[in-house]
Design a protein around this motif. Structure first.
Motif, PDB file in Angstrom:
ATOM      1  N   TYR A   3       0.773  -1.055  -0.010  1.00 29.92           N
ATOM      2  CA  TYR A   3      -0.587   0.339  -0.332  1.00 29.92           C
ATOM      3  C   TYR A   3       0.940   1.141  -0.041  1.00 29.92           C
ATOM      4  O   TYR A   3       2.044   1.462   0.615  1.00 29.92           O
ATOM      5  N   GLU A   5       1.219   5.984   0.653  1.00 39.31           N
ATOM      6  CA  GLU A   5       0.387   7.178   0.451  1.00 39.31           C
ATOM      7  C   GLU A   5       1.123   7.821  -0.585  1.00 39.31           C
ATOM      8  O   GLU A   5       2.474   8.220  -0.428  1.00 39.31           O
ATOM      9  N   ALA A  59      -8.812   6.616   1.077  1.00 38.40           N
ATOM     10  CA  ALA A  59      -7.699   7.465   1.834  1.00 38.40           C
ATOM     11  C   ALA A  59      -8.269   6.450   3.182  1.00 38.40           C
ATOM     12  O   ALA A  59      -7.068   5.974   3.682  1.00 38.40           O
ATOM     13  N   PHE A  62      -6.720   3.190   3.448  1.00 38.46           N
ATOM     14  CA  PHE A  62      -4.827   3.376   3.535  1.00 38.46           C
ATOM     15  C   PHE A  62      -5.128   3.193   5.078  1.00 38.46           C
ATOM     16  O   PHE A  62      -4.213   3.032   6.073  1.00 38.46           O
ATOM     17  N   GLN A  63      -5.631   4.378   5.348  1.00 35.77           N
ATOM     18  CA  GLN A  63      -5.375   4.409   6.820  1.00 35.77           C
ATOM     19  C   GLN A  63      -5.691   3.308   7.825  1.00 35.77           C
ATOM     20  O   GLN A  63      -4.811   3.347   8.804  1.00 35.77           O
ATOM     21  N   TRP A  66      -3.119   1.452   7.664  1.00 35.85           N
ATOM     22  CA  TRP A  66      -1.876   1.276   8.148  1.00 35.85           C
ATOM     23  C   TRP A  66      -1.603   2.407   9.623  1.00 35.85           C
ATOM     24  O   TRP A  66      -1.006   1.738  10.432  1.00 35.85           O
TER      25      TRP A  66
END
Length: 68
Positions: A3, A5, A59, A62-63, A66
């Motif tokens: 992944y 960003e 997003a 992804f968060q 993460w």
């Protein structure tokens, strides 16, 4: 599973955060705050969408990865 960003910079796509989720469900995270360790490192190359096609995700997804 990788992944990224990323942000555009001078016509290139630069990874600012990178997460690797291994088959054993281990998560390795890299950013400017943690550039490398014994398992890997934040890529220092621009992402090349022609060479390595990536799938865009929201997003929030992804968060979620993460923050695991």
């Amino acid at each position: 599973m990788w992944y990224f960003e990323a942000v555009p910079d001078c016509g290139e796509l630069i990874a600012i955060k990178q997460a690797e989720l291994t088959p054993a469900s281990r998560l390795h995270r890299y950013s400017w705050e943690h550039l490398e360790d014994g398992q890997g490192f934040l890529t220092d190359q621009a992402l090349d969408l022609e060479e390595d096609p990536l799938e865009a995700i929201p997003a929030e997804e992804f968060q979620r990865v993460w923050a695991q």
